[in-house]
Design a protein around this motif. Structure first.
Motif, PDB file in Angstrom:
ATOM      1  N   THR A 181      -5.371 -55.066  34.320  1.00  0.00           N
ATOM      2  CA  THR A 181      -4.767 -56.123  33.515  1.00  0.00           C
ATOM      3  C   THR A 181      -3.617 -55.586  32.685  1.00  0.00           C
ATOM      4  N   GLU A 182      -2.496 -56.282  32.745  1.00  0.00           N
ATOM      5  CA  GLU A 182      -1.373 -56.064  31.840  1.00  0.00           C
ATOM      6  C   GLU A 182      -1.168 -57.348  31.048  1.00  0.00           C
ATOM      7  N   ILE A 183      -0.279 -57.317  30.068  1.00  0.00           N
ATOM      8  CA  ILE A 183      -0.032 -58.514  29.262  1.00  0.00           C
ATOM      9  C   ILE A 183       0.457 -59.661  30.131  1.00  0.00           C
ATOM     10  N   VAL A 184       1.248 -59.348  31.174  1.00  0.00           N
ATOM     11  CA  VAL A 184       1.733 -60.413  32.050  1.00  0.00           C
ATOM     12  C   VAL A 184       0.592 -61.030  32.860  1.00  0.00           C
ATOM     13  N   SER A 185      -0.485 -60.262  33.074  1.00  0.00           N
ATOM     14  CA  SER A 185      -1.650 -60.809  33.771  1.00  0.00           C
ATOM     15  C   SER A 185      -2.304 -61.903  32.936  1.00  0.00           C
ATOM     16  N   ILE A 186      -2.415 -61.646  31.646  1.00  0.00           N
ATOM     17  CA  ILE A 186      -3.014 -62.629  30.737  1.00  0.00           C
ATOM     18  C   ILE A 186      -2.097 -63.836  30.595  1.00  0.00           C
ATOM     19  N   ILE A 187      -0.792 -63.591  30.503  1.00  0.00           N
ATOM     20  CA  ILE A 187       0.165 -64.700  30.410  1.00  0.00           C
ATOM     21  C   ILE A 187       0.068 -65.582  31.650  1.00  0.00           C
ATOM     22  N   GLY A 188      -0.002 -64.952  32.817  1.00  0.00           N
ATOM     23  CA  GLY A 188      -0.030 -65.715  34.064  1.00  0.00           C
ATOM     24  C   GLY A 188      -1.277 -66.559  34.217  1.00  0.00           C
ATOM     25  N   THR A 189      -2.447 -65.966  33.987  1.00  0.00           N
ATOM     26  CA  THR A 189      -3.687 -66.719  34.158  1.00  0.00           C
ATOM     27  C   THR A 189      -3.866 -67.762  33.057  1.00  0.00           C
ATOM     28  N   ALA A 190      -3.437 -67.444  31.839  1.00  0.00           N
ATOM     29  CA  ALA A 190      -3.491 -68.444  30.766  1.00  0.00           C
ATOM     30  C   ALA A 190      -2.514 -69.587  31.061  1.00  0.00           C
ATOM     31  N   GLY A 191      -1.348 -69.242  31.623  1.00  0.00           N
ATOM     32  CA  GLY A 191      -0.372 -70.277  31.993  1.00  0.00           C
ATOM     33  C   GLY A 191      -0.908 -71.206  33.057  1.00  0.00           C
ATOM     34  N   LEU A 192      -1.671 -70.647  34.009  1.00  0.00           N
ATOM     35  CA  LEU A 192      -2.273 -71.489  35.043  1.00  0.00           C
ATOM     36  C   LEU A 192      -3.317 -72.429  34.437  1.00  0.00           C
ATOM     37  N   CYS A 193      -4.070 -71.933  33.448  1.00  0.00           N
ATOM     38  CA  CYS A 193      -5.013 -72.804  32.734  1.00  0.00           C
ATOM     39  C   CYS A 193      -4.268 -73.960  32.082  1.00  0.00           C
ATOM     40  N   LEU A 194      -3.145 -73.666  31.434  1.00  0.00           N
ATOM     41  CA  LEU A 194      -2.343 -74.708  30.800  1.00  0.00           C
ATOM     42  C   LEU A 194      -1.855 -75.725  31.816  1.00  0.00           C
ATOM     43  N   ALA A 195      -1.513 -75.263  33.011  1.00  0.00           N
ATOM     44  CA  ALA A 195      -0.967 -76.152  34.027  1.00  0.00           C
ATOM     45  C   ALA A 195      -2.026 -77.033  34.669  1.00  0.00           C
ATOM     46  N   LEU A 196      -3.201 -76.450  34.980  1.00  0.00           N
ATOM     47  CA  LEU A 196      -4.156 -77.148  35.839  1.00  0.00           C
ATOM     48  C   LEU A 196      -5.380 -77.721  35.129  1.00  0.00           C
ATOM     49  N   VAL A 197      -5.870 -77.058  34.094  1.00  0.00           N
ATOM     50  CA  VAL A 197      -7.111 -77.526  33.465  1.00  0.00           C
ATOM     51  C   VAL A 197      -6.983 -78.935  32.899  1.00  0.00           C
ATOM     52  N   PRO A 198      -5.935 -79.251  32.118  1.00  0.00           N
ATOM     53  CA  PRO A 198      -5.815 -80.631  31.627  1.00  0.00           C
ATOM     54  C   PRO A 198      -5.692 -81.653  32.756  1.00  0.00           C
ATOM     55  N   ALA A 199      -4.950 -81.300  33.805  1.00  0.00           N
ATOM     56  CA  ALA A 199      -4.808 -82.206  34.953  1.00  0.00           C
ATOM     57  C   ALA A 199      -6.153 -82.416  35.638  1.00  0.00           C
ATOM     58  N   GLY A 200      -6.951 -81.347  35.737  1.00  0.00           N
ATOM     59  CA  GLY A 200      -8.268 -81.470  36.349  1.00  0.00           C
ATOM     60  C   GLY A 200      -9.205 -82.336  35.529  1.00  0.00           C
TER      61      GLY A 200
END
Length: 235
Positions: A181-200
């Motif tokens: 894990t790097e900081i960009v790993s956390i940014i990427g997976t957290a960003g995907l949560c922002l994109a998909l979780v509310p839509a789901g």
């Protein structure tokens, strides 16, 4: 009788949108304390086997579970932007296949650590790290696919600006075997949560109430599938 059903189904896609990003983020955070490169990942597997098993398993589960969400999103985009939907959806799905392939190598390396030690595992991995295989030529899809799909989602108004940007950050996620894990790993997976979780969540709340037949079939299918899963693990 024909219906307007679209694979994989609204509820399955909604559950995928909610659970998959959360599993990816969980797996990413569980291994965040260890250094990124593979020698340190192998050492962590030796010293913290349960934690690293949980981390890699959560990430793999999220990666596999993500495919219904991508199919559903690409289908939605395709109603107005079919070409972008095809390219973005195809690239992201190929990227998911490749990460699953990498996860198989990760699992083999972890087994080697448990049976022969981290030193031998590091030697084997370092000697074979650059070996060519089919996915060597498709690695660009892991990162580039997210940019295309995010742009397509924005253009088709399938996701808002914030959601599209969040999805694009998945392109930052490092690729390859035994990556930590790097900081960009956390940014990427957290960003995907922002994109998909509310839509789901919205899709799940807006889905029609399941029929009695659907509930009954699910009640029967769940234990049957559990039994099949157990039997599969026996060899």
């Amino acid at each position: 009788m024909e219906t307007d059903h679209v694979f994989p189904g609204r509820r399955i896609a909604a559950v995928s949108m909610i659970l998959a990003p959360l599993l990816l983020l969980t797996g990413t955070l569980l291994r965040a304390r260890f250094n990124f490169f593979f020698p340190d990942q192998l050492k962590a597997m030796s010293e913290h086997p349960a934690l690293m098993t949980a981390a890699y398993t959560c990430f793999l589960a999220g990666n596999v579970l993500l495919f219904p969400a991508i199919v559903a999103l690409a289908t939605k985009i395709g109603r107005t932007k079919p070409a972008l939907a095809a390219w973005g959806g195809l690239f992201v799905l190929l990227g998911l296949f490749e990460r699953t392939f990498h996860a198989g190598i990760d699992q083999a390396a972890q087994g080697l650590v448990e049976r022969r030690g981290a030193g031998l595992a590091e030697s084997v991995v370092s000697e074979s790290y650059q070996d060519l295989h089919l996915f060597s030529f498709l690695s660009f899809t892991i990162m580039f696919g997210w940019y295309v799909l995010a742009f397509a989602a924005y253009r088709a108004k399938a996701l808002g600006v914030a959601g599209s940007i969040g999805m694009a950050t998945m392109g930052f996620l490092p690729l390859g075997v035994l990556k930590g894990t790097e900081i960009v790993s956390i940014i990427g997976t957290a960003g995907l949560c922002l994109a998909l979780v509310p839509a789901g969540v919205r899709a799940l709340l807006e889905s029609p109430k399941p029929s009695r037949r659907t509930v009954l079939l699910a009640a029967i299918a769940v234990p049957v599938l559990g039994g099949l899963a157990f039997a599969s693990a026996l060899g």
